[in-house]
Design an enzyme around this catalytic site. Structure first.
Site, PDB file in Angstrom:
ATOM      1  N   ARG A  84       1.009  -1.299  -0.106  1.00 47.81           N
ATOM      2  CA  ARG A  84       0.015  -0.088  -0.026  1.00 47.81           C
ATOM      3  C   ARG A  84       0.867   1.241  -0.105  1.00 47.81           C
ATOM      4  NH1 ARG A  84      -5.548   1.303   0.770  1.00 47.81           N
ATOM      5  NH2 ARG A  84      -5.929  -0.774   0.925  1.00 47.81           N
ATOM      6  N   GLU A 116      -9.361   6.237   7.285  1.00 42.34           N
ATOM      7  CA  GLU A 116      -7.921   6.425   7.206  1.00 42.34           C
ATOM      8  C   GLU A 116      -7.489   7.563   6.440  1.00 42.34           C
ATOM      9  OE1 GLU A 116      -5.776   1.966   7.017  1.00 42.34           O
ATOM     10  OE2 GLU A 116      -7.585   2.115   5.612  1.00 42.34           O
TER      11      GLU A 116
END
Length: 779
Positions: free
Chosen positions: A325, A728
């Site tokens: 990621r 997030e």
């Protein structure tokens, strides 16, 4: 037959969703009545488990473990070692490399060697100190640089490649390069790691755990105890914070509590001391970033070559997904024509780093913003101009991993609205004027974007289940596979179910997440908790509702257009019935009033091995403008003003979303300015308590803090009520604070890129200031 999901948002005015309603536990939080595991009434005879470890050892072979004095200490019932594990000595999430208890060697300072089971926690803690552990030490590998020298990794290297950076870079008019260190972060959840295990008949085990992944707790406990998964039930009502630190790292403590319960036949609880928690558990991954960027002379990027060197710790844990990621977000919001994005996952003799809010994305995005700032400084242009110049657009909308950026126009519109509402250009002039008039204090200003992919990149995790019961008194039982850690997931899911049945929220009973109700769940992570679980709950509620509609049509001889659910009633033609009355009639007619809903995110096709496919369902966007003042004599810094505009699609609950944005930003600000992890040369973590580790407090929140939701047309993807994830992405809004500090330091020597590392603590700021002055003096 359930109606297609894309039609579900079109039926009448909304009563429960898209409303700013309070968190379901808000009042209980304030009153202190919200029950956490340590608040639960302990069964008679509950024992307490405490970890034992070699407090002086860092890395080396275990020579002897003397436990005689531990066993004979007052109040000790059992002392557990690896010999007591009937199953497999592993608590890893995937790779089988995380021992519950050390066997032949110590892999990092803080590794658990044994566990004391005592009548009281205090007795067990005192006894644990009496162990005599001898270790033959070896030289520890502690930093990314150490690991590079030793060539130690936890998994193979990985890369994204687009175009030909080998030719694109030398063809660029200008080429810049540099190195940046990005620090880690301690989760510092209010409720530490804790679990309580209760033996059940026939070798079963009930485990209460503060975890984001109940199914993994179930699986891990079963694996360690040597019993089938079906013999273990994991339950979570709420956590006092998680932030990723309880996605995989709750496993070990639940396993030890269950192991003690299996051994003694009594309920056993394990609650880590704060110091032990910080020493023994993983953090946000820290990185050494080596970057090179070529541009056309005006600031438009031509080629990028960036390598992320990650300190993963002694085991793999979740480092595969986290580092992937990081790479996925190394483009931030910018198009790279030619790109090579590489990652090395380095093994070090430190705690195994793990998930943390953003899951690697913040580090990748911060590295991209460093390159943008460097281009701006080198060209003498404003960083915002360089950012907008390189945004994805209709012609350039393909990421380095091959996914199209479908809402590229939203990013530009959001940033331009924020640019205007924050009065960016006027304040830019004011900052320049202030800096010209002040020799010691310097201001910085930065407006940075956020583009964050929403979904698990491991395809199988993009699924969720929910169990909904409608009772004959009109009340509704709601259970789903997500976990509540303060983020308001249960509240949002309850609002969705209430909307579907046309009832008020007091009719919906939220129950604890339990693996015996909803099995095989994914972790509550990747910002997808609401996307997945609310949709599964909605499908369950809709199925029950469709059964009721079918029954009503037959019973009252009417068409579906004559049936309406709302205000705790069912309107059939011109007659209104309480929902309870309809439920009783349906029960009498033997209609099933329960359903297990299931949802799998569509369109996720990412194949890691071939580096092809679509890893994300959609992107969430945002922007933040931050103004800071630094003191060049002390390195102290203050955040003077923050303006945020964030995209949540059609918000399910604006009050909760605003809270998540504010909290995420402040947590990210802490990571980038005050939260510094320090290991000494022996591998001992020195910042392992509130006295040595500085998280943001209420006084650190910017006094001028303006947060707004972007007026969106809604998520173009078929998410629940066209909402977008919010967990997030807000963390990365704090990049604007770091970039503003960098801007302030850069004002000392125009044209020179500051050597500023994260976190930008006073020490780091002073180091960068002194370096800028040294370079200015030698020019």
């Amino acid at each position: 037959m359930t109606a297609p999901l894309e039609h579900l948002d079109l039926a009448g005015p909304l009563k429960q969703v898209r409303k700013a309603l309070p968190h379901d536990s808000a009042e209980k939080h304030v009153r202190g009545t919200a029950e956490y595991i340590d608040d639960m009434v302990e069964p008679v005879g509950t024992l307490h488990v405490v970890p034992g470890w070699a407090k002086d050892a860092v890395r080396g072979s275990l020579q002897s473990v003397g436990l005689e004095d531990v066993k004979s200490a007052p109040g000790v019932v059992e002392v557990l070692t690896v010999a007591d594990i009937r199953g497999i000595n592993d608590c890893s999430s995937a790779f089988g490399d995380d021992p519950v208890l050390a066997e032949e060697e110590i892999l990092f300072h803080g590794q658990v060697v044994f566990a004391v089971v005592g009548e009281t926690r205090e007795a067990a803690r005192k006894a644990a100190l009496k162990a005599k552990i001898e270790v033959t030490p070896s030289t520890p590998i502690l930093t990314p640089d150490d690991a590079m020298d030793a060539d130690t990794t936890v998994m193979p290297d990985y890369q994204f490649r687009r175009g030909s950076p080998e030719t694109g870079m030398p063809a660029s008019e200008e080429v810049l390069s540099g190195t940046m260190y990005i620090g880690g972060q301690e989760h510092f959840y209010l409720e530490g790691q804790i679990a309580m295990a209760l033996p059940q008949e026939d070798g079963g085990m009930l485990v209460y755990s503060s975890t984001q992944h109940p199914t993994e707790i179930q699986h891990t406990v079963a694996k360690v105890l040597g019993v089938p998964d079906a013999a273990v039930t994991a339950e979570v009502r709420r956590m006092g914070g998680g932030f990723g630190g309880k996605e995989s790292q709750a496993n070990q403590w639940a396993a030890l509590a269950a192991l003690a319960a299996q051994k003694t036949g009594r309920a056993c609880k394990m609650r880590l001391d704060r110091d032990d928690d910080m020493i023994m558990t993983g953090k946000r991954h820290d990185f050494k970033v080596e970057w090179k960027v070529g541009h056309d002379g005006t600031g438009k990027i031509r080629a990028v070559d960036i390598q992320f060197l990650a300190r993963c710790g002694y085991s793999a844990d979740l480092s595969l997904g986290v580092n992937d990621r990081t790479m996925f977000h190394a483009d931030s919001s910018y198009f790279y024509p030619d790109a090579l994005i590489r990652s090395r996952r380095l093994r070090t003799d430190t705690c195994s780093n793990t998930a943390f809010r953003g899951f690697g994305g913040p580090q990748g995005m911060l590295a991209a913003e460093r390159m943008i700032d460097a281009i701006a400084i080198q060209t003498g242009r404003d960083p915002l101009e360089i950012r907008k110049l390189n945004f994805y657009d209709a012609e350039h909308n393909l990421t380095p991993y091959g996914m199209p950026v479908e809402e590229h126009e939203l990013m530009l519109d959001l940033v331009e609205k924020l640019e205007k509402s924050s009065d960016y250009w006027t304040r830019r002039e004011e900052v320049a004027r202030f800096n010209s008039q002040n020799a010691v204090l310097k201001k910085g200003l930065a407006l940075t974007p956020v583009k964050f992919g929403i979904s698990f990149t491991l395809k199988q995790l993009n699924q969720a289940g929910a169990l909904v019961h409608l009772y004959t008194d009109g009340s509704i039982h709601l259970n789903h596979g997500g976990t509540e850690m303060g983020q308001g997931l249960n509240q949002k899911v309850a609002q969705v179910v209430a909307e579907e049945f046309g009832v008020t929220l007091d009719k919906v009973r939220i129950t604890a997440t339990n693996t015996s109700k909803v099995p095989n769940t994914a972790p509550t992570a990747a910002s997808s908790g609401t996307d997945l679980n609310a949709m599964a709950a909605r499908k369950a509620a809709r199925e029950i509702k469709e059964r009721l509609i079918t029954y009503i049509r037959e019973q009252y001889q009417c068409g579906p257009e004559a049936i309406h659910f709302g205000d705790n009633k069912v309107l059939v033609g011109g007659e209104a019935f309480p929902l309870a009355a309809i439920a009783k009639q349906a029960f009498a007619a033997r209609i099933q009033l329960s359903h297990a809903g299931f949802y799998a995110t569509p369109g996720i096709t990412w194949d890691r091995d071939s580096v092809t496919g679509r890893p994300f369902f959609y992107f969430a966007y945002g922007g933040a403008c931050s103004e800071v003042t630094i003191d060049t004599m002390t390195g102290e810094m203050s955040v003077d003003r923050v303006d945020i505009l964030h995209d949540v699609g059609h918000s399910l609950n604006p009050a909760i979303d605003l809270g998540q944005i504010e909290g995420g930003f402040v947590q990210g600000m802490g990571w980038l300015t005050t939260e510094e992890l320090v290991w000494d040369e022996k591998g001992h973590l020195r910042t392992h308590a509130p006295s040595t580790y500085k998280i943001p407090t209420a006084s650190d929140v910017p006094e001028d803090f303006r947060v707004d939701l972007y007026e969106s047309d809604g998520n173009p993807q078929a998410t629940v009520y066209r909402s977008k994830a919010v967990g997030e992405p807000p963390v990365m809004l704090a990049n604007s604070v770091f970039c503003a500090v960098n801007d302030a330091v850069a004002s000392l020597n125009p044209g020179e890129v500051p050597a500023l590392d994260a976190p930008a603590t006073p020490e780091a700021i002073m180091k960068a200031v002194q370096d800028m002055r040294r370079r200015k003096g030698t020019q």
